[in-house]
Design an enzyme around this catalytic site. Structure first.
Site, mmCIF file in Angstrom:
data_model
loop_
_atom_site.group_PDB
_atom_site.id
_atom_site.type_symbol
_atom_site.label_atom_id
_atom_site.label_comp_id
_atom_site.label_asym_id
_atom_site.label_seq_id
_atom_site.Cartn_x
_atom_site.Cartn_y
_atom_site.Cartn_z
ATOM 1 N N GLU A 283 10.183 15.628 15.511
ATOM 2 C CA GLU A 283 10.496 15.604 14.079
ATOM 3 C C GLU A 283 9.586 16.596 13.358
ATOM 4 O OE1 GLU A 283 9.190 12.254 11.629
ATOM 5 O OE2 GLU A 283 11.239 12.139 10.882
ATOM 6 N N CYS B 287 13.897 11.380 6.317
ATOM 7 C CA CYS B 287 13.855 10.860 7.689
ATOM 8 C C CYS B 287 15.191 10.985 8.393
ATOM 9 C CB CYS B 287 13.393 9.411 7.659
ATOM 10 S SG CYS B 287 14.353 8.411 6.526
ATOM 11 N N GLU C 90 10.461 1.371 10.016
ATOM 12 C CA GLU C 90 11.407 2.457 9.712
ATOM 13 C C GLU C 90 10.661 3.743 10.012
ATOM 14 O OE1 GLU C 90 14.544 2.146 8.702
ATOM 15 O OE2 GLU C 90 14.514 -0.020 8.452
ATOM 16 N N LYS D 277 0.871 -1.181 0.000
ATOM 17 C CA LYS D 277 0.000 0.000 0.000
ATOM 18 C C LYS D 277 0.906 1.229 0.000
ATOM 19 C CE LYS D 277 -1.619 2.870 2.897
ATOM 20 N NZ LYS D 277 -1.522 4.109 2.127
HETATM 21 P P1 NAD Z 1 2.532 8.253 7.932
HETATM 22 O O1 NAD Z 1 2.868 7.440 9.119
HETATM 23 O O2 NAD Z 1 1.442 9.226 8.023
HETATM 24 O O3 NAD Z 1 2.155 7.297 6.708
HETATM 25 C C1 NAD Z 1 3.027 6.305 6.239
HETATM 26 C C2 NAD Z 1 2.206 5.214 5.590
HETATM 27 O O4 NAD Z 1 1.466 4.546 6.601
HETATM 28 C C3 NAD Z 1 1.192 5.723 4.588
HETATM 29 O O5 NAD Z 1 1.092 4.831 3.511
HETATM 30 C C4 NAD Z 1 -0.099 5.738 5.399
HETATM 31 O O6 NAD Z 1 -1.250 5.630 4.611
HETATM 32 C C5 NAD Z 1 0.099 4.523 6.262
HETATM 33 N N1 NAD Z 1 -0.662 4.501 7.516
HETATM 34 C C6 NAD Z 1 -1.051 5.548 8.280
HETATM 35 N N2 NAD Z 1 -1.735 5.114 9.357
HETATM 36 C C7 NAD Z 1 -1.767 3.768 9.282
HETATM 37 C C8 NAD Z 1 -2.318 2.740 10.097
HETATM 38 N N3 NAD Z 1 -3.008 3.016 11.220
HETATM 39 N N4 NAD Z 1 -2.159 1.449 9.732
HETATM 40 C C9 NAD Z 1 -1.463 1.153 8.604
HETATM 41 N N5 NAD Z 1 -0.943 2.070 7.784
HETATM 42 C C10 NAD Z 1 -1.075 3.371 8.118
HETATM 43 O O7 NAD Z 1 3.910 8.926 7.478
HETATM 44 P P2 NAD Z 1 4.148 9.935 6.265
HETATM 45 O O8 NAD Z 1 3.648 11.265 6.676
HETATM 46 O O9 NAD Z 1 3.674 9.327 4.999
HETATM 47 O O10 NAD Z 1 5.756 9.930 6.186
HETATM 48 C C11 NAD Z 1 6.540 10.712 6.985
HETATM 49 C C12 NAD Z 1 7.128 9.890 8.124
HETATM 50 O O11 NAD Z 1 7.839 8.762 7.621
HETATM 51 C C13 NAD Z 1 8.147 10.675 8.911
HETATM 52 O O12 NAD Z 1 7.957 10.446 10.281
HETATM 53 C C14 NAD Z 1 9.468 10.088 8.441
HETATM 54 O O13 NAD Z 1 10.534 10.234 9.331
HETATM 55 C C15 NAD Z 1 9.121 8.673 8.221
HETATM 56 N N6 NAD Z 1 10.099 8.044 7.338
HETATM 57 C C16 NAD Z 1 11.014 7.158 7.861
HETATM 58 C C17 NAD Z 1 11.972 6.574 7.051
HETATM 59 C C18 NAD Z 1 12.982 5.614 7.593
HETATM 60 O O14 NAD Z 1 13.595 4.912 6.806
HETATM 61 N N7 NAD Z 1 13.181 5.523 8.890
HETATM 62 C C19 NAD Z 1 12.010 6.892 5.704
HETATM 63 C C20 NAD Z 1 11.076 7.810 5.199
HETATM 64 C C21 NAD Z 1 10.120 8.364 6.025
#
Ligand code: NAD
Length: 471
Positions: free
Chosen positions: A378, A279, A245, A170
């Site tokens: 963050e 990130c 991650e 997804k």
């Molecule tokens: P997010 O957590 O809002 O969403 C990430 C994904 O999770 C999306 O596809 C979203 O639809 C899904 N999601 C949201 N709630 C969910 C749930 N309850 N159950 C299952 N799936 C769910 O994050 P974002 O705003 O898309 O991305 C930014 C975040 O990602 C930042 O915190 C960033 O640091 C992190 N990030 C981490 C890494 C890493 O490698 N550590 C890399 C890139 C981004």
């Protein structure tokens, strides 16, 4: 306009079982540039069934054949580079030239690298009277964020497919187009049915349905700490392996003997890449108190060189943020930095000449106290906090005073000094004296930055089960 009206599973584009669509917006113009279906748990049920079926066959495909499929997939993506880069530039706001290299060409190269990792992997080992066998874990649910949309997808699906797993993916609802284009490429090469399955939709609906599904053996999630917590709880209920991650608040420790004129601009560029939506970005710049003002002057000078503008313009280094929600969140943190007493030395709001699009000025706060909200949470935008420290021990303590532990940097005239500090940082990655990103190195977090590792040959092992056969 990139219009996708179907999900992709069982080797074909499949009509959605529910109604509704998700508009994909251009972060620079706010116009609709694409559309994907708003999936439901019924779509997930079908996709997981297809993946279970696909896994039965794919897990028996030889290592060499799986490696060749990955190479074919990479080859099919290559002619699509401009198309994918254009979509990601719209979705995320990444400047086109950077998007082309980092957002598209790099992940395509990583798919090919995984074929190599697979060919070099060992699958059996004798330990005493045991034969220890590595077997693919099964069907993997992959959930990804929007900031490096193709890269995050590839970090999961390439090693998972290499290991012999089938995937239900997804992608992020804000930036789903590159995943759809990946499905186009997989379809074109005739990747065996049920191996790569994609359901578009929202996290709380489609994401959670994947995580909770009894037919999913493992979940690999990249995203925010809040969503990661929920994913871990739901997966925990089903006793599933989870790789997470999550976020970061990485520190760049500049030691008193460092060449500031090189180190400080490198720190600013690291923090600001992809407009701070990275990130691992070094969002905390730790400098000796005695050289704080010098560091701030160098940082503002380096920042002034990063031209903000239309991400399709060749001169642009900083595009808009990915969404209105992200822009407002970042502006909220900037306001909080001001009200908590940090000194604003650059940026601080929306650029006056960009009323349309999700632009936020690149911002630097000086004299930041490590306990302030902007130094702890963050922000995920172009905001740098300069934090003065008194001694090297103090610097290490401040760097480690974070719930996160994803990445970091150290710079000193002496490699030994840098290395000594790097060893004390509680983070999964540290670059010393400008050390470059390495696609062979494991990537992942300590503490609340996550569980497990991606990237490089070690990532493959996340997708194996171990079986011991006594003889
Ligand atoms: P997010 O957590 O809002 O969403 C990430 C994904 O999770 C999306 O596809 C979203 O639809 C899904 N999601 C949201 N709630 C969910 C749930 N309850 N159950 C299952 N799936 C769910 O994050 P974002 O705003 O898309 O991305 C930014 C975040 O990602 C930042 O915190 C960033 O640091 C992190 N990030 C981490 C890494 C890493 O490698 N550590 C890399 C890139 C981004």
């Amino acid at each position: 306009m990139h219009l996708y009206e179907s999900h992709y599973y069982g080797g074909a584009w499949q009509a959605p079982l529910g109604a509704g669509a998700i508009d994909v917006l251009s972060s620079a113009t706010e116009a609709v540039v694409g559309r994907v279906p708003r999936g439901t748990s019924a779509d997930v049920d079908r996709a997981v069934a297809a993946a279970r079926d696909g896994f039965e066959r794919w897990s028996r495909v030889s290592v060499e054949d799986r490696a060749q499929w990955l190479e074919k997939l990479a080859a099919a993506l290559k002619p699509r580079v401009p198309h994918v880069a254009e979509a990601i530039t719209h979705e995320v706001g990444t400047a086109l030239s950077y998007a082309t290299k980092v957002q598209v060409e790099f992940p395509i190269m990583m798919i090919g690298m995984n074929a190599r990792f697979l060919r070099n992997a060992t699958f059996e080992e004798e330990l005493g009277n045991s034969l220890v066998v590595k077997e693919p874990i099964g069907v993997v649910g992959c959930i990804t964020p929007w900031n490096y949309p193709l890269h995050q997808v590839v970090c999961k699906i390439a090693p998972a497919l290499a290991a012999g797993c089938a995937v239900v993916l997804k992608p992020a609802e804000i930036a789903p187009l590159s995943a759809a284009m990946l499905a186009d490429a997989a379809h074109e090469i005739g990747l065996p049915s049920g191996v790569l399955n994609i359901v578009f939709g929202e996290g709380k609906v489609v994401g959670e349905a994947i995580v909770a599904h009894a037919g999913v053996d493992m979940v690999s999630f990249t995203g925010s700490l809040a969503a990661g917590r929920r994913v871990a709880a739901v997966a925990g209920d089903g006793i599933k392996k989870v790789c997470l991650e999550l976020g970061g608040k990485s520190a760049f420790v500049v030691l008193d003997d460092a060449p500031f004129e090189k180190a400080i601009p490198a720190g600013v560029n690291n923090c600001m890449q992809n407009s701070g939506q990275t990130c691992s970005a070094w969002t905390r710049l730790l400098v000796p108190r005695s050289r704080h003002d010098e560091a701030v002057a160098l940082a503002t000078g380096a920042l002034a060189k990063l031209t903000m503008g239309d991400p399709f313009d060749a001169a642009t280094r900083l595009g808009p943020l990915a969404s209105a929600a992200q822009r407002d969140r970042v502006l909220g943190y900037i306001e909080q930095g001001r009200s908590e007493g940090a000194t604003l030395v650059a940026g601080g709001g929306r650029p006056a000449d960009r009323p349309v699009g999700y632009f936020v000025e690149a911002t630097i706060f000086a004299n930041v106290d490590p306990a302030m909200t902007i130094a702890q949470e963050e922000i995920f935008g172009p905001v740098l906090s300069v934090i003065p420290y008194d001694t090297e021990t103090d610097a290490v303590r401040i760097a480690n005073e974070s719930i996160y532990g994803l990445a970091g940097g150290v710079w000193s005239a002496s490699k030994e000094r840098s290395l000594a500090v790097a060893r004390q940082l509680r983070t999964g990655q540290v670059d010393i004296n400008g050390g470059r990103f390495n696609a062979l190195a494991p990537f992942g977090g300590y503490k609340k930055s996550g569980v497990g590792r991606e990237i490089g040959p070690l990532a493959l092992h996340e997708f194996f089960q171990l079986k011991a056969i006594q003889q």
